[in-house]
Design a protein around this motif. Structure first.
Motif, PDB file in Angstrom:
ATOM      1  N   PRO A 181       3.624  23.327  38.223  1.00 22.98           N
ATOM      2  CA  PRO A 181       4.137  22.948  36.912  1.00 22.98           C
ATOM      3  C   PRO A 181       3.761  21.510  36.536  1.00 22.98           C
ATOM      4  CG  PRO A 181       5.913  22.877  38.510  1.00 22.98           C
ATOM      5  CD  PRO A 181       4.710  23.459  39.211  1.00 22.98           C
ATOM      6  N   PHE A 182       3.847  21.259  35.236  1.00 22.65           N
ATOM      7  CA  PHE A 182       3.549  19.948  34.682  1.00 22.65           C
ATOM      8  C   PHE A 182       4.847  19.304  34.184  1.00 22.65           C
ATOM      9  CE2 PHE A 182      -0.130  22.688  34.321  1.00 22.65           C
ATOM     10  CZ  PHE A 182      -1.161  21.878  34.807  1.00 22.65           C
ATOM     11  N   PRO A 183       4.807  18.040  33.832  1.00 30.34           N
ATOM     12  CA  PRO A 183       6.036  17.389  33.362  1.00 30.34           C
ATOM     13  C   PRO A 183       6.669  18.095  32.167  1.00 30.34           C
ATOM     14  CG  PRO A 183       4.371  15.735  33.858  1.00 30.34           C
ATOM     15  CD  PRO A 183       3.702  17.075  33.970  1.00 30.34           C
ATOM     16  N   PHE A 184       5.861  18.780  31.358  1.00 34.48           N
ATOM     17  CA  PHE A 184       6.362  19.449  30.167  1.00 34.48           C
ATOM     18  C   PHE A 184       6.682  20.925  30.403  1.00 34.48           C
ATOM     19  CE2 PHE A 184       1.718  19.290  30.158  1.00 34.48           C
ATOM     20  CZ  PHE A 184       1.411  20.632  30.187  1.00 34.48           C
ATOM     21  N   SER A 185       6.478  21.437  31.623  1.00 30.23           N
ATOM     22  CA  SER A 185       6.745  22.847  31.906  1.00 30.23           C
ATOM     23  C   SER A 185       8.232  23.151  31.739  1.00 30.23           C
ATOM     24  CB  SER A 185       6.296  23.200  33.322  1.00 30.23           C
ATOM     25  OG  SER A 185       4.893  23.061  33.464  1.00 30.23           O
ATOM     26  N   THR A 186       8.548  24.407  31.489  1.00 28.93           N
ATOM     27  CA  THR A 186       9.934  24.785  31.252  1.00 28.93           C
ATOM     28  C   THR A 186      10.787  24.600  32.500  1.00 28.93           C
ATOM     29  OG1 THR A 186       9.514  27.094  31.843  1.00 28.93           O
ATOM     30  CG2 THR A 186       9.246  26.483  29.518  1.00 28.93           C
ATOM     31  N   GLU A 187      12.090  24.568  32.283  1.00 31.21           N
ATOM     32  CA  GLU A 187      13.019  24.364  33.400  1.00 31.21           C
ATOM     33  C   GLU A 187      12.906  25.478  34.437  1.00 31.21           C
ATOM     34  OE1 GLU A 187      17.839  23.775  34.197  1.00 31.21           O
ATOM     35  OE2 GLU A 187      17.055  23.939  32.155  1.00 31.21           O
ATOM     36  N   SER A 188      12.717  26.717  33.978  1.00 35.34           N
ATOM     37  CA  SER A 188      12.605  27.832  34.920  1.00 35.34           C
ATOM     38  C   SER A 188      11.366  27.685  35.796  1.00 35.34           C
ATOM     39  CB  SER A 188      12.564  29.163  34.171  1.00 35.34           C
ATOM     40  OG  SER A 188      11.369  29.305  33.422  1.00 35.34           O
ATOM     41  N   ALA A 189      10.285  27.184  35.218  1.00 35.57           N
ATOM     42  CA  ALA A 189       9.065  26.974  35.996  1.00 35.57           C
ATOM     43  C   ALA A 189       9.284  25.904  37.062  1.00 35.57           C
ATOM     44  CB  ALA A 189       7.920  26.572  35.070  1.00 35.57           C
TER      45      ALA A 189
END
Length: 319
Positions: free
Chosen positions: A70-78
């Motif tokens: 995941p990246f800093p902007f990825s969703t919380e579930s990710a």
């Protein structure tokens, strides 16, 4: 001594260059290396020393990078899914490895590297495409790719049909954001399910202008299929290739549908050219049907400073 100009004239390139860009001619002749690497090949090294790892890849001769989330902007579930598996992996670095996106852009530029693609998760693709697009434009990435379908979304043929519908929507949204959506196959979906091949359901039920594919040659072979057959049957759908080799011909114990079947096969991965896969034939067919990017991927390989260099050297000289 034959000068460069004499060589170009003798081979006919000088005349052709009047109407065709010289770099395109060299590329067609196999004289221009643009081989890339998926960063999941050396995640621990990058977690410990991102700048040093990137510099090493550049010095080896790699030209392109495929990032993974995941990246800093990825969703919380990710983020939660990733946190749940990192204790077993032995590292936690992903995305930009603690750097800002601008820092990553500078580091890559300083080392003569480009990043045309990234791997991300389904939730972020469905609910964060605007952020994906923004990040991709900053780094010059043209493909946002799903590396795997979550287990719970691929249990039946109807699940795969629903995934195809979801992929079309993701692809349409990606296009609106100026990028392309791709799907990277793992080993599941290749063996028949109720008389049908799930991966073919996805290929046959997605819009060729909206959904593209990245062929992982190792997992395709582990599923019992020949990568060349998929490239031949679906020309212009595959835009990226994951290159690695297989020590010996082995398939999943079942349908490849869960991690308990994948894990035993990780030890069967090997450096390009050291195994039994027809890498030369696969790449030849890939070039014929329009594959744009070729990424070495040796998942979490031991001694990446040795293994990844050997894969690159083989691909440069043999293919």
């Amino acid at each position: 001594m034959t000068t460069r100009r004499q060589f170009l004239k003798k081979t006919g390139i000088l005349t052709a260059a009047a109407v065709t860009p010289l770099q395109d001619i060299f590329a067609e002749m196999g004289m221009k290396n643009q081989i890339g690497i998926q960063l999941f090949s050396l995640p621990k090294m990058l977690s410990e020393n991102f700048v040093g790892g990137i510099k090493m890849l550049s010095q080896m001769g790699y030209k392109e990078l495929e990032l993974y989330g995941p990246f800093p902007f990825s969703t919380e579930s990710a983020q939660k899914r990733w946190s749940a598996v990192t204790p077993q992996l032995g590292f936690s670095g992903s995305g930009y490895f603690g750097k800002s996106i601008q820092e990553v852009k500078t580091i890559l530029a300083d080392n003569g590297l480009k990043t045309p693609a990234m791997h991300t998760d389904l939730d972020t693709l469905q609910n964060g495409m605007d952020k994906l697009g923004e990040a991709a434009h900053i780094l010059g990435q043209t493909y946002v790719t799903l590396p795997a379908i979550p287990d719970e979304k691929r249990q039946t043929i109807d699940d795969y049909k629903r995934i195809a519908e979801a992929f079309n929507k993701i692809g349409e949204n990606a296009k609106r954001n100026g990028i392309n959506f791709g799907y990277h196959n793992h080993g599941y979906g290749i063996k028949p399910m109720n008389g049908q091949i799930p991966l073919q359901i996805i290929l046959d039920n997605t819009d060729p202008n909206l959904v593209f594919f990245e062929l992982d040659i190792f997992w395709t072979a582990s599923g019992g299929a020949n990568p060349i057959d998929f490239l031949t049957k679906y020309p212009n759908r595959y835009k990226m290739l994951h290159l690695k080799d297989m020590k010996e011909k082995k398939e999943f114990s079942g349908d490849g549908g869960n991690a308990s079947q994948w894990i035993p096969l990780f030890s069967n991965m090997t450096t390009a050219g050291d195994g039994v896969l027809d890498l030369k034939g696969i790449v030849k067919k890939a070039k014929e049907i329009g594959v744009e990017h070729y990424f070495v991927e040796q998942d979490m390989v031991a001694s990446p400073e040795i293994a990844l260099k050997r894969s690159l050297e083989y691909l440069k000289t043999k293919i």
